[in-house]
Design a protein around this motif. Structure first.
Motif, PDB file in Angstrom:
ATOM      1  N   ASP A   1      36.441 -10.346  28.211  1.00 60.05           N
ATOM      2  CA  ASP A   1      35.376 -10.302  27.240  1.00 60.05           C
ATOM      3  C   ASP A   1      34.501  -9.091  27.383  1.00 60.05           C
ATOM      4  O   ASP A   1      33.326  -9.118  27.074  1.00 60.05           O
ATOM      5  CB  ASP A   1      34.507 -11.572  27.325  1.00 60.05           C
ATOM      6  N   ILE A   4      30.600  -6.993  30.241  1.00 58.52           N
ATOM      7  CA  ILE A   4      29.147  -7.049  30.179  1.00 58.52           C
ATOM      8  C   ILE A   4      28.713  -8.379  30.765  1.00 58.52           C
ATOM      9  O   ILE A   4      29.139  -9.423  30.294  1.00 58.52           O
ATOM     10  CB  ILE A   4      28.635  -6.951  28.729  1.00 58.52           C
ATOM     11  N   TYR A  35      18.879  -8.175  22.182  1.00 61.19           N
ATOM     12  CA  TYR A  35      18.581  -8.929  20.970  1.00 61.19           C
ATOM     13  C   TYR A  35      18.030 -10.300  21.350  1.00 61.19           C
ATOM     14  O   TYR A  35      18.373 -10.865  22.381  1.00 61.19           O
ATOM     15  CB  TYR A  35      19.840  -9.153  20.130  1.00 61.19           C
ATOM     16  N   GLN A  37      17.897 -14.185  19.731  1.00 61.98           N
ATOM     17  CA  GLN A  37      18.500 -15.031  18.702  1.00 61.98           C
ATOM     18  C   GLN A  37      17.755 -16.351  18.645  1.00 61.98           C
ATOM     19  O   GLN A  37      17.709 -17.092  19.627  1.00 61.98           O
ATOM     20  CB  GLN A  37      19.989 -15.269  18.986  1.00 61.98           C
ATOM     21  N   LEU A  43      20.147 -12.168  14.687  1.00 62.09           N
ATOM     22  CA  LEU A  43      19.862 -11.394  15.899  1.00 62.09           C
ATOM     23  C   LEU A  43      18.808 -10.345  15.568  1.00 62.09           C
ATOM     24  O   LEU A  43      18.982  -9.544  14.653  1.00 62.09           O
ATOM     25  CB  LEU A  43      21.139 -10.691  16.394  1.00 62.09           C
ATOM     26  N   PHE A  88      17.439 -17.501  22.755  1.00 60.24           N
ATOM     27  CA  PHE A  88      18.694 -17.069  23.364  1.00 60.24           C
ATOM     28  C   PHE A  88      18.693 -15.548  23.329  1.00 60.24           C
ATOM     29  O   PHE A  88      18.520 -14.946  22.263  1.00 60.24           O
ATOM     30  CB  PHE A  88      19.867 -17.651  22.562  1.00 60.24           C
ATOM     31  N   LEU A  90      20.518 -11.935  24.002  1.00 58.58           N
ATOM     32  CA  LEU A  90      21.835 -11.305  24.077  1.00 58.58           C
ATOM     33  C   LEU A  90      21.697  -9.825  24.374  1.00 58.58           C
ATOM     34  O   LEU A  90      20.911  -9.116  23.744  1.00 58.58           O
ATOM     35  CB  LEU A  90      22.583 -11.480  22.761  1.00 58.58           C
ATOM     36  N   GLY A  99      28.834   3.320  18.101  1.00 60.29           N
ATOM     37  CA  GLY A  99      30.065   2.620  18.425  1.00 60.29           C
ATOM     38  C   GLY A  99      29.943   1.126  18.238  1.00 60.29           C
ATOM     39  O   GLY A  99      28.872   0.581  17.998  1.00 60.29           O
ATOM     40  N   ILE A 100      31.069   0.466  18.372  1.00 61.35           N
ATOM     41  CA  ILE A 100      31.126  -0.987  18.283  1.00 61.35           C
ATOM     42  C   ILE A 100      30.295  -1.568  19.420  1.00 61.35           C
ATOM     43  O   ILE A 100      30.410  -1.138  20.572  1.00 61.35           O
ATOM     44  CB  ILE A 100      32.581  -1.476  18.389  1.00 61.35           C
ATOM     45  N   GLN A 101      29.499  -2.576  19.104  1.00 57.60           N
ATOM     46  CA  GLN A 101      28.701  -3.230  20.129  1.00 57.60           C
ATOM     47  C   GLN A 101      29.440  -4.439  20.672  1.00 57.60           C
ATOM     48  O   GLN A 101      29.946  -5.271  19.923  1.00 57.60           O
ATOM     49  CB  GLN A 101      27.346  -3.658  19.553  1.00 57.60           C
ATOM     50  N   TYR A 102      29.489  -4.527  21.993  1.00 57.55           N
ATOM     51  CA  TYR A 102      30.104  -5.653  22.685  1.00 57.55           C
ATOM     52  C   TYR A 102      28.995  -6.441  23.369  1.00 57.55           C
ATOM     53  O   TYR A 102      28.137  -5.864  24.032  1.00 57.55           O
ATOM     54  CB  TYR A 102      31.120  -5.162  23.720  1.00 57.55           C
ATOM     55  N   PHE A 103      29.051  -7.758  23.208  1.00 59.74           N
ATOM     56  CA  PHE A 103      27.964  -8.606  23.678  1.00 59.74           C
ATOM     57  C   PHE A 103      28.274  -9.289  25.003  1.00 59.74           C
ATOM     58  O   PHE A 103      29.426  -9.616  25.308  1.00 59.74           O
ATOM     59  CB  PHE A 103      27.653  -9.683  22.634  1.00 59.74           C
ATOM     60  N   GLY A 104      27.209  -9.540  25.774  1.00 58.75           N
ATOM     61  CA  GLY A 104      27.295 -10.400  26.927  1.00 58.75           C
ATOM     62  C   GLY A 104      27.242 -11.858  26.489  1.00 58.75           C
ATOM     63  O   GLY A 104      27.107 -12.169  25.306  1.00 58.75           O
ATOM     64  N   ALA A 105      27.338 -12.755  27.457  1.00 60.25           N
ATOM     65  CA  ALA A 105      27.390 -14.193  27.171  1.00 60.25           C
ATOM     66  C   ALA A 105      26.018 -14.789  26.911  1.00 60.25           C
ATOM     67  O   ALA A 105      25.911 -15.946  26.510  1.00 60.25           O
ATOM     68  CB  ALA A 105      28.074 -14.929  28.311  1.00 60.25           C
TER      69      ALA A 105
END
Lengths: 112, 109
Positions: A1, A4, A35, A37, A43, A88, A90, A99-105
């Protein structure tokens, strides 16, 4: 995943207390984001950093602070000035600011 | 300030039918439009994105269309399946992106 890592998964804050949420990435990404949420709110951007040692306020920065001393780390402090911190949180990273953003859990913060 | 409006907030479709989610944005400088899917209790994950030099992009059952003149873009999911049930977020921007408030998609058996 995506490499991150956010910690802790759950966090409780007492009245008047500052708490710090951790975000670490091993993707060698330059840009990192925080972010918030809330239900039905999508977000909302708190702070972002396009490069180490630099960061900018997002749309809801009041009551929050960040640092970017290392490329891989972007901790968020929720200060006592944030009167409604329950949400919550993030963290995301991208290779650059376009670039594409990749999120943590995520970290779920609640107030005691 | 910049804003992204997303509709509908909730959408229920019969399994096998198509689903369409629409977004409008206010910042004409936006040139990047990603769509994220968030399953219950999980992180948002990118499912498709489009840049302003392209009007349409397709990836298997998912497609996105962009109308820069009207400042709106849409997500189309065909032949919906139960695993498509989730919250979907659109976003628009350039160096930073603004998210819509999300659409909760229910796929009915």
């Amino acid at each position: 995943d995506g490499g991150i890592t956010q910690s802790p998964k759950y966090l409780f804050r007492k009245e008047g207390q500052n708490v710090t949420l951790s975000c670490e990435q091993n993707l060698n990404h330059d840009a990192m984001y925080w972010y918030r949420q809330d239900p039905g709110q999508g977000l909302r951007l708190i702070y972002y950093s396009q490069i180490v040692n630099d960061f900018q306020k997002g749309d809801i920065a009041e009551g929050y602070s960040v640092s970017r001393e290392k490329k891989e780390s972007f901790p968020l402090t929720v200060t006592s000035a944030q009167k409604n911190p329950t949400a919550f949180y993030l963290c995301a990273s991208s290779i650059n600011d376009r670039g594409i953003q990749y999120f943590g859990a995520g970290t779920r913060l609640s107030v005691l | 300030g910049e804003n992204v409006e997303q509709h509908p907030s909730t959408l229920s479709v019969q399994e096998g039918d198509s689903a369409v989610i629409k977004c409008t944005y206010s910042d004409s400088a936006s040139n990047y439009f990603p769509w994220y899917k968030q399953e219950l209790g999980k992180r948002p994950q990118l499912i498709i994105d489009i840049r302003s030099n392209v009007g349409e992009k397709k990836d298997q059952r998912i497609a996105v269309t962009l109308n820069k003149t009207a400042k709106h873009f849409s997500l189309h999911i065909t032949e919906t399946q139960p695993e498509d049930s989730a919250v979907y977020f659109c976003a628009a921007g350039d160096d930073k992106i603004i998210f819509g408030k999300g659409t909760r998609l229910h796929i009915l058996p």
